[in-house]
Each structure stands twice: as C-alpha cells, then as structure tokens.
Design a protein around this motif. Structure first.
Motif, PDB file in Angstrom:
ATOM      1  N   GLU A   1      -2.010   7.046   7.540  1.00  0.00           N
ATOM      2  CA  GLU A   1      -0.643   7.276   7.375  1.00  0.00           C
ATOM      3  C   GLU A   1       0.087   7.440   8.571  1.00  0.00           C
ATOM      4  OE1 GLU A   1      -2.768   9.060   5.609  1.00  0.00           O
ATOM      5  OE2 GLU A   1      -2.829   7.816   3.596  1.00  0.00           O
ATOM      6  N   ALA A   2      -0.673   8.061   9.447  1.00  0.00           N
ATOM      7  CA  ALA A   2      -0.208   8.623  10.825  1.00  0.00           C
ATOM      8  C   ALA A   2       0.003   7.223  11.804  1.00  0.00           C
ATOM      9  CB  ALA A   2      -1.007   9.856  11.546  1.00  0.00           C
ATOM     10  N   MET A   3      -0.739   6.334  11.537  1.00  0.00           N
ATOM     11  CA  MET A   3      -0.737   5.329  12.552  1.00  0.00           C
ATOM     12  C   MET A   3      -0.157   3.808  11.990  1.00  0.00           C
ATOM     13  SD  MET A   3      -4.507   5.845  13.895  1.00  0.00           S
ATOM     14  CE  MET A   3      -5.076   7.673  13.360  1.00  0.00           C
ATOM     15  N   GLU A   4       0.081   3.180  12.878  1.00  0.00           N
ATOM     16  CA  GLU A   4       0.679   1.671  12.342  1.00  0.00           C
ATOM     17  C   GLU A   4      -0.399   0.975  11.693  1.00  0.00           C
ATOM     18  OE1 GLU A   4       3.620  -0.053  12.849  1.00  0.00           O
ATOM     19  OE2 GLU A   4       4.389   1.994  12.986  1.00  0.00           O
TER      20      GLU A   4
ATOM     21  N   ARG B   1      -5.974   3.583  18.055  1.00  0.00           N
ATOM     22  CA  ARG B   1      -4.721   3.741  17.536  1.00  0.00           C
ATOM     23  C   ARG B   1      -4.400   5.337  17.609  1.00  0.00           C
ATOM     24  NH1 ARG B   1      -4.249   1.397  12.153  1.00  0.00           N
ATOM     25  NH2 ARG B   1      -6.616   1.063  12.418  1.00  0.00           N
ATOM     26  N   ALA B   2      -5.546   6.079  17.180  1.00  0.00           N
ATOM     27  CA  ALA B   2      -5.067   7.380  17.234  1.00  0.00           C
ATOM     28  C   ALA B   2      -4.946   7.903  18.648  1.00  0.00           C
ATOM     29  CB  ALA B   2      -6.380   8.174  16.573  1.00  0.00           C
ATOM     30  N   CYS B   3      -5.776   7.475  19.450  1.00  0.00           N
ATOM     31  CA  CYS B   3      -5.634   8.024  21.038  1.00  0.00           C
ATOM     32  C   CYS B   3      -4.341   7.596  21.557  1.00  0.00           C
ATOM     33  CB  CYS B   3      -6.801   7.068  21.513  1.00  0.00           C
ATOM     34  SG  CYS B   3      -6.819   7.797  23.752  1.00  0.00           S
ATOM     35  N   GLN B   4      -3.739   6.353  21.042  1.00  0.00           N
ATOM     36  CA  GLN B   4      -2.569   5.875  21.639  1.00  0.00           C
ATOM     37  C   GLN B   4      -1.325   6.159  20.973  1.00  0.00           C
ATOM     38  OE1 GLN B   4      -2.767   1.587  22.019  1.00  0.00           O
ATOM     39  NE2 GLN B   4      -4.498   1.624  23.432  1.00  0.00           N
ATOM     40  N   GLU B   5      -1.353   6.335  19.655  1.00  0.00           N
ATOM     41  CA  GLU B   5      -0.103   6.623  18.882  1.00  0.00           C
ATOM     42  C   GLU B   5      -0.033   8.296  18.445  1.00  0.00           C
ATOM     43  OE1 GLU B   5       0.119   4.076  15.432  1.00  0.00           O
ATOM     44  OE2 GLU B   5      -0.584   2.427  16.484  1.00  0.00           O
ATOM     45  N   VAL B   6      -1.191   8.815  18.319  1.00  0.00           N
ATOM     46  CA  VAL B   6      -1.102  10.170  18.171  1.00  0.00           C
ATOM     47  C   VAL B   6      -1.068  11.020  19.184  1.00  0.00           C
ATOM     48  CG1 VAL B   6      -2.262  12.034  16.543  1.00  0.00           C
ATOM     49  CG2 VAL B   6      -2.079   9.716  15.528  1.00  0.00           C
ATOM     50  N   VAL B   7      -2.321  11.012  20.026  1.00  0.00           N
ATOM     51  CA  VAL B   7      -2.396  11.698  21.137  1.00  0.00           C
ATOM     52  C   VAL B   7      -1.372  11.157  22.600  1.00  0.00           C
ATOM     53  CG1 VAL B   7      -3.943  12.755  22.681  1.00  0.00           C
ATOM     54  CG2 VAL B   7      -4.805  12.082  20.444  1.00  0.00           C
ATOM     55  N   GLY B   8      -1.277  10.033  22.357  1.00  0.00           N
ATOM     56  CA  GLY B   8      -0.213   9.457  23.421  1.00  0.00           C
ATOM     57  C   GLY B   8      -0.921   9.342  24.513  1.00  0.00           C
TER      58      GLY B   8
ATOM     59  N   LEU C   1       0.598  -1.154   0.069  1.00  0.00           N
ATOM     60  CA  LEU C   1      -0.119   0.133   0.048  1.00  0.00           C
ATOM     61  C   LEU C   1       0.911   1.338  -0.028  1.00  0.00           C
ATOM     62  CD1 LEU C   1      -2.673   1.167   0.134  1.00  0.00           C
ATOM     63  CD2 LEU C   1      -2.811   1.242   2.712  1.00  0.00           C
ATOM     64  N   ASP C   2       1.978   1.169   0.756  1.00  0.00           N
ATOM     65  CA  ASP C   2       2.871   2.354   0.816  1.00  0.00           C
ATOM     66  C   ASP C   2       3.303   2.728  -0.464  1.00  0.00           C
ATOM     67  OD1 ASP C   2       2.809   2.547   3.614  1.00  0.00           O
ATOM     68  OD2 ASP C   2       4.403   1.280   3.898  1.00  0.00           O
ATOM     69  N   VAL C   3       3.735   1.658  -1.337  1.00  0.00           N
ATOM     70  CA  VAL C   3       4.521   1.858  -2.503  1.00  0.00           C
ATOM     71  C   VAL C   3       3.373   2.287  -3.560  1.00  0.00           C
ATOM     72  CG1 VAL C   3       5.699   0.661  -4.504  1.00  0.00           C
ATOM     73  CG2 VAL C   3       6.426   0.591  -2.197  1.00  0.00           C
ATOM     74  N   ALA C   4       2.159   1.460  -3.524  1.00  0.00           N
ATOM     75  CA  ALA C   4       1.041   2.010  -4.529  1.00  0.00           C
ATOM     76  C   ALA C   4       0.748   3.463  -4.276  1.00  0.00           C
ATOM     77  CB  ALA C   4      -0.192   1.179  -4.179  1.00  0.00           C
ATOM     78  N   ARG C   5       0.705   4.076  -3.049  1.00  0.00           N
ATOM     79  CA  ARG C   5       0.390   5.411  -2.822  1.00  0.00           C
ATOM     80  C   ARG C   5       1.387   6.271  -3.334  1.00  0.00           C
ATOM     81  NH1 ARG C   5      -3.961   5.198   2.363  1.00  0.00           N
ATOM     82  NH2 ARG C   5      -5.320   4.654   1.039  1.00  0.00           N
TER      83      ARG C   5
ATOM     84  N   CYS D   1      -2.023  -3.121   3.003  1.00  0.00           N
ATOM     85  CA  CYS D   1      -1.625  -2.247   4.074  1.00  0.00           C
ATOM     86  C   CYS D   1      -0.518  -3.080   5.230  1.00  0.00           C
ATOM     87  CB  CYS D   1      -2.651  -1.728   5.115  1.00  0.00           C
ATOM     88  SG  CYS D   1      -3.866  -2.723   6.026  1.00  0.00           S
ATOM     89  N   MET D   2      -0.598  -4.388   5.051  1.00  0.00           N
ATOM     90  CA  MET D   2       0.261  -5.228   5.893  1.00  0.00           C
ATOM     91  C   MET D   2       1.098  -5.944   5.201  1.00  0.00           C
ATOM     92  SD  MET D   2      -1.171  -4.930   9.085  1.00  0.00           S
ATOM     93  CE  MET D   2      -0.970  -6.422  10.127  1.00  0.00           C
ATOM     94  N   TYR D   3       1.219  -6.015   3.745  1.00  0.00           N
ATOM     95  CA  TYR D   3       2.134  -6.710   3.011  1.00  0.00           C
ATOM     96  C   TYR D   3       3.273  -6.506   2.775  1.00  0.00           C
ATOM     97  CZ  TYR D   3       3.127 -10.791  -0.136  1.00  0.00           C
ATOM     98  OH  TYR D   3       3.550 -12.081  -0.623  1.00  0.00           O
ATOM     99  N   PRO D   4       4.529  -6.763   3.178  1.00  0.00           N
ATOM    100  CA  PRO D   4       5.736  -6.216   3.139  1.00  0.00           C
ATOM    101  C   PRO D   4       6.139  -6.466   1.443  1.00  0.00           C
ATOM    102  CG  PRO D   4       5.962  -7.917   4.614  1.00  0.00           C
ATOM    103  CD  PRO D   4       4.639  -7.856   4.077  1.00  0.00           C
ATOM    104  N   ILE D   5       6.632  -5.355   1.100  1.00  0.00           N
ATOM    105  CA  ILE D   5       7.164  -5.596  -0.360  1.00  0.00           C
ATOM    106  C   ILE D   5       8.440  -6.712  -0.424  1.00  0.00           C
ATOM    107  CG2 ILE D   5       6.388  -3.235  -1.322  1.00  0.00           C
ATOM    108  CD1 ILE D   5       9.322  -2.092  -0.963  1.00  0.00           C
ATOM    109  N   ARG D   6       8.410  -7.176  -1.677  1.00  0.00           N
ATOM    110  CA  ARG D   6       9.631  -8.059  -1.698  1.00  0.00           C
ATOM    111  C   ARG D   6      10.188  -8.057  -3.087  1.00  0.00           C
ATOM    112  NH1 ARG D   6       6.213 -12.520   0.499  1.00  0.00           N
ATOM    113  NH2 ARG D   6       6.460 -12.238   2.819  1.00  0.00           N
ATOM    114  N   GLU D   7      11.271  -7.996  -3.698  1.00  0.00           N
ATOM    115  CA  GLU D   7      11.882  -8.207  -5.032  1.00  0.00           C
ATOM    116  C   GLU D   7      11.016  -8.905  -5.833  1.00  0.00           C
ATOM    117  OE1 GLU D   7      14.456  -5.850  -5.425  1.00  0.00           O
ATOM    118  OE2 GLU D   7      14.419  -6.402  -7.593  1.00  0.00           O
ATOM    119  N   GLY D   8      10.614  -8.417  -6.905  1.00  0.00           N
ATOM    120  CA  GLY D   8      10.113  -9.156  -8.024  1.00  0.00           C
ATOM    121  C   GLY D   8       8.541  -9.698  -7.887  1.00  0.00           C
ATOM    122  N   ILE D   9       7.955  -9.512  -7.005  1.00  0.00           N
ATOM    123  CA  ILE D   9       6.670  -9.795  -6.927  1.00  0.00           C
ATOM    124  C   ILE D   9       5.815  -9.028  -7.848  1.00  0.00           C
ATOM    125  CG2 ILE D   9       6.528 -10.675  -4.173  1.00  0.00           C
ATOM    126  CD1 ILE D   9       5.261  -7.955  -3.712  1.00  0.00           C
ATOM    127  N   LYS D  10       4.657  -9.771  -8.307  1.00  0.00           N
ATOM    128  CA  LYS D  10       3.658  -8.937  -9.331  1.00  0.00           C
ATOM    129  C   LYS D  10       2.249  -8.700  -8.414  1.00  0.00           C
ATOM    130  CE  LYS D  10       5.484 -11.065 -13.270  1.00  0.00           C
ATOM    131  NZ  LYS D  10       6.600 -12.031 -12.918  1.00  0.00           N
TER     132      LYS D  10
END
Ligand code: SF4
Ligand code: FES
Length: 191
Positions: free
Chosen positions: A37-40, A133-140, A20-24, A64-73
């Motif tokens: 984008e601001a959260m895990e 997640r917003a409460c924990q990761e953004v607001v703290g 998802l990161d790469v697509a965006r 959004c959870m799939y890590p990129i790998r060389e050569g995947i389609k």
C-alpha cells in the motif's frame, strides 16, 4: 464515484483507484506478492490476477494495475484465475522452497514442490521490485536498482558498487517477501 461489481456485489471507488484498491476497501480477498500500500504498483508477480468483463470481452488482468471503470464485472475466483494463481505459486515455491511467506502462499493454493524445484537455493529473488521501491519511495534514497536484462536481471546497487546512498535502515530486508535480500544486502549496502 465509479460503480461496478466484484463477484456480483456492487462496489464503488474513486477515479484513479485500481480493482485491487476497491476489493481491499470492501474486504474482498485478492492475493498479492509485489504489492504494498505504501508504494506505487509495479505489476511484477501477476498473483493478483482477476477476470474482468468490460462489456466487450472477458479477460484475465492484474488487479493491482487495472483502473476501475463504470459497469465492469470483476470475478476474483474463476477457474481461469485459480489456474493463473496456482501456476505462479508453483513457480515461486520451486524457486524459494524455504521462504516462509512463499510456503504459506503455496499452501493456501494447495501447491507442493514440483520436480522442477531448484536445489541448493532457499530463497530466490523474484524481481518483485519491493525492495527497490521501498528504498526509493519510502526511504527516499536510490541505493538499489535493477541491473542487467532478461534472465540476467537482478537487484543490485547503481553501477554495481556499494551504495553510498544506503543508510542501512533495513527497509529492503523488511519488505522482501522471500528473504533473498538477506543475501543481496551485504553486497550492495554501504560499509
Ligand atoms: S530481493 Fe526480495 S524484495 Fe527485492 S526484488 Fe528480490 S524478492 Fe523482491
Ligand atoms: S500484486 Fe499485482 S502483479 Fe504483483
């Protein structure tokens, strides 16, 4: 740099990026609900489904959870992907028929309310976890959490008590895609 393809176009990203990161990054549209984008990433809604051929097999994964790998389609618009997204959009719309974000999403997939739609419910919580997640990761702070399990799982405050950690900033209300937090907030926030 890791290089691979999305819809036949060569793309690249850094180690640790997701599909998802790469697509965006390359301006390729993939719908999401529980991603911000601001959260895990959390992987709750599955709306970001794409098809990945890793050289051994082809399967539908959540981008959004799939890590990129060389050569995947990666393919973002196959019939299998479209089916998954439509099915999820239908569930979302049936549970939150009045939520503008969900209505818009459903419309983009050509989905209309089914005979299974919930009556008397305008905006159900889809347990996307954005508010927590917003409460924990953004607001703290830790004013929100998931309570119970299975079909009883819900967004609540720790120990089901009004949270003294809550600073009433309203971030959870802002990120909630369905409006369900408007019903939850008065029950869990500090007084
Ligand atoms: S209240 Fe809203 S943001 Fe929180 S989990 Fe439910 S749908 Fe997601
Ligand atoms: S955006 Fe990927 S699972 Fe929700």
């Amino acid at each position: 740099m890791i290089t691979f393809s999305i819809n036949g176009q060569e793309v690249g990203g850094e180690e640790g990026w997701t599909v998802l990161d790469v697509a965006r990054w390359h301006g390729i549209e993939i719908p999401t609900l529980c991603h911000h984008e601001a959260m895990e990433p959390f992987g709750a809604c599955r709306l970001c489904a794409v098809e990945v051929d890793d050289g051994r097999r082809t399967r539908v994964v959540i981008s959004c959870m799939y890590p990129i790998r060389e050569g995947i389609k990666v393919q973002t618009e196959t019939p299998r992907v479209a089916n998954v997204r439509r099915w999820i959009a239908q569930l979302l719309l049936d549970e939150s028929p009045q939520a503008p974000n969900i209505q818009e999403l459903a419309k983009s997939f050509g989905v209309t309310p089914s005979r299974f739609k919930k009556t008397g419910v305008e905006s159900a919580c889809h347990l996307c976890g954005l508010c927590i997640r917003a409460c924990q990761e953004v607001v703290g702070v830790q004013a929100l959490t998931f309570g119970n399990r299975g079909v009883l799982k819900e967004v609540t405050s720790p120990y089901h008590r009004r949270s003294q950690d809550c600073i009433r900033c309203g971030t959870c209300l802002y990120v909630c895609p369905t409006g369900a937090m408007e019903q939850i907030f008065p029950l869990v926030s500090s007084e």
